[in-house]
Design an enzyme around this catalytic site. Structure first.
Site, PDB file in Angstrom:
ATOM      1  N   LYS A 244       0.812  -1.222   0.000  1.00 50.06           N
ATOM      2  CA  LYS A 244       0.000   0.000   0.000  1.00 50.06           C
ATOM      3  C   LYS A 244       0.852   1.281   0.000  1.00 50.06           C
ATOM      4  O   LYS A 244       2.053   1.233   0.259  1.00 50.06           O
ATOM      5  CB  LYS A 244      -0.942  -0.029   1.206  1.00 50.06           C
ATOM      6  CG  LYS A 244      -1.995  -1.142   1.116  1.00 50.06           C
ATOM      7  CD  LYS A 244      -3.029  -1.011   2.211  1.00 50.06           C
ATOM      8  CE  LYS A 244      -4.098  -2.090   2.095  1.00 50.06           C
ATOM      9  NZ  LYS A 244      -5.163  -1.935   3.111  1.00 50.06           N
TER      10      LYS A 244
ATOM     11  N   TYR B 264     -12.536  -1.832  -4.132  1.00 49.89           N
ATOM     12  CA  TYR B 264     -13.058  -1.899  -2.760  1.00 49.89           C
ATOM     13  C   TYR B 264     -14.588  -1.760  -2.724  1.00 49.89           C
ATOM     14  O   TYR B 264     -15.145  -1.410  -1.688  1.00 49.89           O
ATOM     15  CB  TYR B 264     -12.405  -0.818  -1.900  1.00 49.89           C
ATOM     16  CG  TYR B 264     -11.013  -1.186  -1.402  1.00 49.89           C
ATOM     17  CD1 TYR B 264     -10.812  -2.287  -0.577  1.00 49.89           C
ATOM     18  CD2 TYR B 264      -9.905  -0.414  -1.726  1.00 49.89           C
ATOM     19  CE1 TYR B 264      -9.559  -2.626  -0.107  1.00 49.89           C
ATOM     20  CE2 TYR B 264      -8.634  -0.747  -1.256  1.00 49.89           C
ATOM     21  CZ  TYR B 264      -8.478  -1.858  -0.442  1.00 49.89           C
ATOM     22  OH  TYR B 264      -7.228  -2.190   0.029  1.00 49.89           O
TER      23      TYR B 264
ATOM     24  N   ASN C  23      -2.237   0.310   6.527  1.00 47.23           N
ATOM     25  CA  ASN C  23      -1.764  -0.937   7.134  1.00 47.23           C
ATOM     26  C   ASN C  23      -0.865  -1.745   6.206  1.00 47.23           C
ATOM     27  O   ASN C  23      -0.738  -2.963   6.330  1.00 47.23           O
ATOM     28  CB  ASN C  23      -2.947  -1.762   7.672  1.00 47.23           C
ATOM     29  CG  ASN C  23      -3.879  -2.255   6.578  1.00 47.23           C
ATOM     30  OD1 ASN C  23      -3.718  -1.906   5.409  1.00 47.23           O
ATOM     31  ND2 ASN C  23      -4.853  -3.073   6.944  1.00 47.23           N
TER      32      ASN C  23
ATOM     33  N   HIS D 263      -2.423  -5.415   1.518  1.00 50.20           N
ATOM     34  CA  HIS D 263      -3.741  -6.037   1.312  1.00 50.20           C
ATOM     35  C   HIS D 263      -3.509  -7.456   0.818  1.00 50.20           C
ATOM     36  O   HIS D 263      -2.596  -7.695   0.032  1.00 50.20           O
ATOM     37  CB  HIS D 263      -4.549  -5.272   0.252  1.00 50.20           C
ATOM     38  CG  HIS D 263      -5.724  -6.069  -0.252  1.00 50.20           C
ATOM     39  ND1 HIS D 263      -6.922  -6.100   0.414  1.00 50.20           N
ATOM     40  CD2 HIS D 263      -5.861  -6.912  -1.319  1.00 50.20           C
ATOM     41  CE1 HIS D 263      -7.760  -6.905  -0.237  1.00 50.20           C
ATOM     42  NE2 HIS D 263      -7.133  -7.405  -1.298  1.00 50.20           N
TER      43      HIS D 263
ATOM     44  N   GLU E 229      -9.705 -10.536  -7.942  1.00 52.67           N
ATOM     45  CA  GLU E 229      -8.766  -9.423  -7.737  1.00 52.67           C
ATOM     46  C   GLU E 229      -7.568  -9.541  -8.681  1.00 52.67           C
ATOM     47  O   GLU E 229      -7.082  -8.537  -9.221  1.00 52.67           O
ATOM     48  CB  GLU E 229      -8.322  -9.396  -6.269  1.00 52.67           C
ATOM     49  CG  GLU E 229      -9.485  -9.028  -5.340  1.00 52.67           C
ATOM     50  CD  GLU E 229      -9.121  -9.069  -3.865  1.00 52.67           C
ATOM     51  OE1 GLU E 229      -7.984  -9.452  -3.508  1.00 52.67           O
ATOM     52  OE2 GLU E 229      -9.998  -8.702  -3.048  1.00 52.67           O
TER      53      GLU E 229
HETATM   54  P1  CMP Z   1      -7.750  -4.289   3.293  1.00 49.55           P
HETATM   55  O1  CMP Z   1      -7.336  -5.702   3.556  1.00 49.55           O
HETATM   56  O2  CMP Z   1      -7.067  -3.602   2.167  1.00 49.55           O
HETATM   57  O3  CMP Z   1      -9.334  -4.232   3.066  1.00 49.55           O
HETATM   58  C1  CMP Z   1     -10.118  -3.104   3.383  1.00 49.55           C
HETATM   59  C2  CMP Z   1      -9.323  -2.033   4.057  1.00 49.55           C
HETATM   60  O4  CMP Z   1     -10.048  -1.022   4.687  1.00 49.55           O
HETATM   61  C3  CMP Z   1      -8.494  -2.640   5.170  1.00 49.55           C
HETATM   62  O5  CMP Z   1      -7.467  -3.433   4.629  1.00 49.55           O
HETATM   63  C4  CMP Z   1      -8.051  -1.411   5.922  1.00 49.55           C
HETATM   64  O6  CMP Z   1      -6.854  -0.864   5.437  1.00 49.55           O
HETATM   65  C5  CMP Z   1      -9.163  -0.390   5.615  1.00 49.55           C
HETATM   66  N1  CMP Z   1      -9.876   0.059   6.807  1.00 49.55           N
HETATM   67  C6  CMP Z   1      -9.943   1.325   7.223  1.00 49.55           C
HETATM   68  N2  CMP Z   1     -10.668   1.408   8.331  1.00 49.55           N
HETATM   69  C7  CMP Z   1     -11.091   0.174   8.627  1.00 49.55           C
HETATM   70  C8  CMP Z   1     -11.902  -0.380   9.667  1.00 49.55           C
HETATM   71  N3  CMP Z   1     -12.422   0.370  10.638  1.00 49.55           N
HETATM   72  N4  CMP Z   1     -12.130  -1.710   9.655  1.00 49.55           N
HETATM   73  C9  CMP Z   1     -11.617  -2.491   8.661  1.00 49.55           C
HETATM   74  N5  CMP Z   1     -10.848  -2.014   7.653  1.00 49.55           N
HETATM   75  C10 CMP Z   1     -10.587  -0.695   7.647  1.00 49.55           C
END
Ligand code: CMP
Length: 140
Positions: A11, A51, A114, A117, A128
């Site tokens: 990311k 998303y 974070n 993904h 995906e």
């Molecule tokens: P990802 O695995 O990319 O899938 C959805 C993303 O939403 C997740 O990782 C997080 O980076 C992001 N995200 C932001 N806020 C939240 C939240 N409160 N709960 C879950 N995902 C979140």
């Protein structure tokens, strides 16, 4: 166990801090193979489609803004049980809950930023992967 493919994104928070190699090292240490990889800057439309399942969530707009805030590295990972294995390598979505040695524990800045993904199922992995890669770009 079967050989699977899963989809991964390094990311924008991670590319910004020059962590692609460090994340790839954790991926490869786990035994997963990076069989396709490219650096792209996602458009708003791409991020919204990718998303789409989270469209109704309160964090959707912020997530799309974050994912388009800088370059990402999209990847296809291959190996035994790749979907579940990569989720272990990444650690919990919220880095506060991630186990030591995982990508998110070591590198993530927040639940949004974070660092990585990974697909949550084999079915979504196929969707995906096909969204970002043609078959010719995947070299196993
Ligand atoms: P990802 O695995 O990319 O899938 C959805 C993303 O939403 C997740 O990782 C997080 O980076 C992001 N995200 C932001 N806020 C939240 C939240 N409160 N709960 C879950 N995902 C979140």
């Amino acid at each position: 166990m079967a050989i699977e493919r899963t989809f991964s994104i390094v990311k924008p928070d991670a590319t910004r801090r020059n962590l692609t190699g460090a994340i790839n090292a954790l991926i490869e240490k786990s035994g997963l193979r990076i069989v396709a990889q490219k650096r792209i800057h996602m458009t708003k439309a791409q991020a919204e489609t990718f998303y789409g399942v989270h469209k109704a969530r309160p964090f959707f707009g912020s997530l799309v803004a974050f994912m388009t805030s800088g370059p990402v590295v999209v990847q296809v990972l291959e190996g035994e049980n790749a979907v579940a294995k990569y989720r272990e390598v990444m650690g919990a979505t919220n880095p506060a809950n991630a186990a030591p040695g995982t990508i998110r524990k070591e590198f993530a800045e927040s639940i949004e930023a974070n660092s990585a993904h990974g697909s949550d199922s084999l079915e979504n992995a196929a969707i995906e992967i096909a969204f970002f890669f043609s078959g010719l770009e995947i070299v196993g």
